[in-house]
Write an enzyme that holds these catalytic residues in place. Structure first.
Site, PDB file in Angstrom:
ATOM      1  N   ALA A 264      23.515  23.710  30.166  1.00 53.88           N
ATOM      2  CA  ALA A 264      24.461  23.046  29.263  1.00 53.88           C
ATOM      3  C   ALA A 264      24.080  23.137  27.782  1.00 53.88           C
ATOM      4  CB  ALA A 264      24.591  21.581  29.688  1.00 53.88           C
TER       5      ALA A 264
ATOM      6  N   ARG B  99      33.260  27.625  30.793  1.00 51.72           N
ATOM      7  CA  ARG B  99      32.712  26.922  31.970  1.00 51.72           C
ATOM      8  C   ARG B  99      33.364  25.537  31.973  1.00 51.72           C
ATOM      9  NH1 ARG B  99      27.189  28.184  33.749  1.00 51.72           N
ATOM     10  NH2 ARG B  99      27.795  27.112  35.644  1.00 51.72           N
TER      11      ARG B  99
ATOM     12  N   CYS C 137      16.989  24.333  39.774  1.00 46.03           N
ATOM     13  CA  CYS C 137      17.747  25.155  38.814  1.00 46.03           C
ATOM     14  C   CYS C 137      16.923  25.397  37.541  1.00 46.03           C
ATOM     15  CB  CYS C 137      19.078  24.480  38.482  1.00 46.03           C
ATOM     16  SG  CYS C 137      20.249  25.599  37.666  1.00 46.03           S
TER      17      CYS C 137
ATOM     18  N   SER D 114      16.770  24.003  33.673  1.00 43.02           N
ATOM     19  CA  SER D 114      17.210  23.137  32.588  1.00 43.02           C
ATOM     20  C   SER D 114      16.220  23.314  31.452  1.00 43.02           C
ATOM     21  CB  SER D 114      17.224  21.682  33.068  1.00 43.02           C
ATOM     22  OG  SER D 114      17.017  20.812  31.983  1.00 43.02           O
TER      23      SER D 114
ATOM     24  N   ASP E 148      24.560  18.347  33.654  1.00 45.40           N
ATOM     25  CA  ASP E 148      25.717  18.994  33.014  1.00 45.40           C
ATOM     26  C   ASP E 148      26.694  17.943  32.539  1.00 45.40           C
ATOM     27  OD1 ASP E 148      25.731  22.113  33.175  1.00 45.40           O
ATOM     28  OD2 ASP E 148      24.699  21.353  34.927  1.00 45.40           O
TER      29      ASP E 148
ATOM     30  N   ASN F 158      25.278  17.969  38.276  1.00 43.82           N
ATOM     31  CA  ASN F 158      24.287  18.995  37.925  1.00 43.82           C
ATOM     32  C   ASN F 158      24.369  20.083  38.996  1.00 43.82           C
ATOM     33  OD1 ASN F 158      22.064  19.788  36.124  1.00 43.82           O
ATOM     34  ND2 ASN F 158      20.757  19.510  37.910  1.00 43.82           N
TER      35      ASN F 158
ATOM     36  N   LYS G  72      25.916  14.678  26.907  1.00 48.61           N
ATOM     37  CA  LYS G  72      26.343  15.144  28.238  1.00 48.61           C
ATOM     38  C   LYS G  72      27.319  14.155  28.881  1.00 48.61           C
ATOM     39  CE  LYS G  72      23.051  18.512  28.566  1.00 48.61           C
ATOM     40  NZ  LYS G  72      21.878  18.800  29.319  1.00 48.61           N
TER      41      LYS G  72
HETATM   42  C1  RUB Z   1      22.322  24.818  34.895  1.00 50.63           C
HETATM   43  C2  RUB Z   1      22.059  23.401  35.273  1.00 50.63           C
HETATM   44  C3  RUB Z   1      21.135  22.627  34.380  1.00 50.63           C
HETATM   45  C4  RUB Z   1      21.959  21.857  33.344  1.00 50.63           C
HETATM   46  C5  RUB Z   1      21.089  21.282  32.252  1.00 50.63           C
HETATM   47  O1  RUB Z   1      23.395  25.366  35.616  1.00 50.63           O
HETATM   48  O2  RUB Z   1      22.598  22.846  36.214  1.00 50.63           O
HETATM   49  O3  RUB Z   1      20.386  21.701  35.101  1.00 50.63           O
HETATM   50  O4  RUB Z   1      22.923  22.692  32.741  1.00 50.63           O
HETATM   51  O5  RUB Z   1      20.488  22.306  31.505  1.00 50.63           O
HETATM   52  P1  RUB Z   1      23.900  26.854  35.238  1.00 50.63           P
HETATM   53  P2  RUB Z   1      19.959  22.005  30.031  1.00 50.63           P
HETATM   54  O6  RUB Z   1      22.716  27.748  35.341  1.00 50.63           O
HETATM   55  O7  RUB Z   1      24.975  27.141  36.212  1.00 50.63           O
HETATM   56  O8  RUB Z   1      24.447  26.782  33.823  1.00 50.63           O
HETATM   57  O9  RUB Z   1      18.955  20.908  30.180  1.00 50.63           O
HETATM   58  O10 RUB Z   1      19.372  23.294  29.560  1.00 50.63           O
HETATM   59  O11 RUB Z   1      21.119  21.548  29.223  1.00 50.63           O
END
Ligand code: RUB
Length: 312
Positions: free
Chosen positions: A20, A61, A133, A135, A202, A212, A238
């Protein structure tokens, strides 16, 4: 639309830009680029161009309130500048929008820095941390904890079908943090070793529920079974204001070919990108305002985003 902006949209859709925060930053930078290059001659023309590019970027997205909050804020700013006579022509609006966007990027970085400090302090000494994932906020916290001398160990789920867990694992290995990559279905086996779960976000709803990467809710349920604390690292941007008015955050469903490129004829393959973790499974959100319970996030985030509940 500028070629480079079209490329940003393509890269967001293809997950070349993912997470995100990274998406929101890319979107703000793309708006700066579009506005700086704009040939619009009137205020109306420039404002329309801003709306068109914002809409195209924000819909790349669907489950990304951080992007929607960012483009919404700048559109409201431009509108009020025009309406209150804060700008007299396209050139002045262009300059003000670009300055405002640069300030927004700076604020995002400051928020992330503050959040990372709170998160790093929250991790117990020598803890085993589970994550899912990729983040950038979570890896920021883990790297800061290690920098502060905390000898953490991390288990990162690979996160099928696009394996963003590998990005996490690589980033942590490069930072000399002890990390193991596990398949998603090994979550339960390794949860037994963990002391804390840390995931990104997200979207967060007005109920304090977390949206998320798919698999996050499974991780949260397993953490509850093993009495392991579960935190989400999330900037207040968020928060999804639409959820307050009864609108459900749309869960993005991605191309089934990501799961199986040549499935047998007639087989239905489903590929939701995100899932919802109920607030009751979340010990807290790590935000730039501190570590807050899911039930309070709505109040704190509304203040930050300037959302007022109408009094009838
Ligand atoms: C990424 C995802 C991350 C959040 C937060 O999904 O689920 O946990 O977006 O990321 P995708 P951040 O790979 O499908 O985008 O902390 O970098 O904002």
């Amino acid at each position: 639309m500028e070629r480079k902006v079209e490329k940003v949209i393509k890269d967001i859709k293809a997950l070349k830009i993912q997470g995100a925060r990274n998406i929101a930053k890319a979107v703000v930078n793309a708006i700066i680029l579009q506005i700086q290059k704009s040939k619009a001659k009137t205020l109306d023309e420039l404002y329309s161009e801003l709306l068109v590019v914002s809409e195209a970027l924000a819909s790349a997205r669907p489950t990304e309130p951080m992007v929607r909050n960012a483009v919404g804020e700048i559109a409201r700013f431009a509108f009020s500048q025009i309406k209150t006579g804060g700008v007299r022509n396209a050139k002045e609006l262009r300059e003000k929008v670009v300055t405002k966007e640069k300030e927004y990027l700076k604020k995002m970085d400051e928020n992330a820095k503050a959040l990372i400090e709170y998160g790093a302090k929250l991790i117990p000494e020598g803890a085993v941390v589970m994550t899912h994932c990729h983040s950038s906020t979570v890896t920021g916290i883990l790297k800061r904890a290690a920098e502060m001398g905390n000898q953490i160990e991390v288990f990162a789920c690979e996160t099928r079908p696009r394996y963003q867990g590998r990005i996490t694992a690589k980033e942590l290995v490069d930072a000399d943090i002890k990390v193991s990559l596990i398949v998603d279905s090994a979550m339960n086996s390794f949860m037994k070793k963990a002391e804390i779960c840390l995931v990104g976000a997200d979207a967060i709803t007005s109920r304090g529920d977390l949206i998320n990467k798919i698999g996050t809710s499974t991780l949260a349920h397993i953490a509850e079974m093993h009495d392991v604390s579960f935190y989400s690292a999330a900037e207040l941007y968020k928060y999804s204001p639409i959820s307050l008015f009864g609108n459900l955050e749309k869960i993005e469903e991605r191309d089934s070919k990501e799961v199986w490129d040549k499935p047998p004829k007639g087989l239905v393959v489903r590929n939701p990108a995100f899932d919802v973790t109920a607030a009751q499974y979340i010990n807290g959100y790590i935000t730039e305002a501190g570590v807050v319970p899911p039930q309070s996030l709505f109040t704190i985030a509304s203040k930050q985003l300037g959302i007022e509940i109408e009094k009838k």
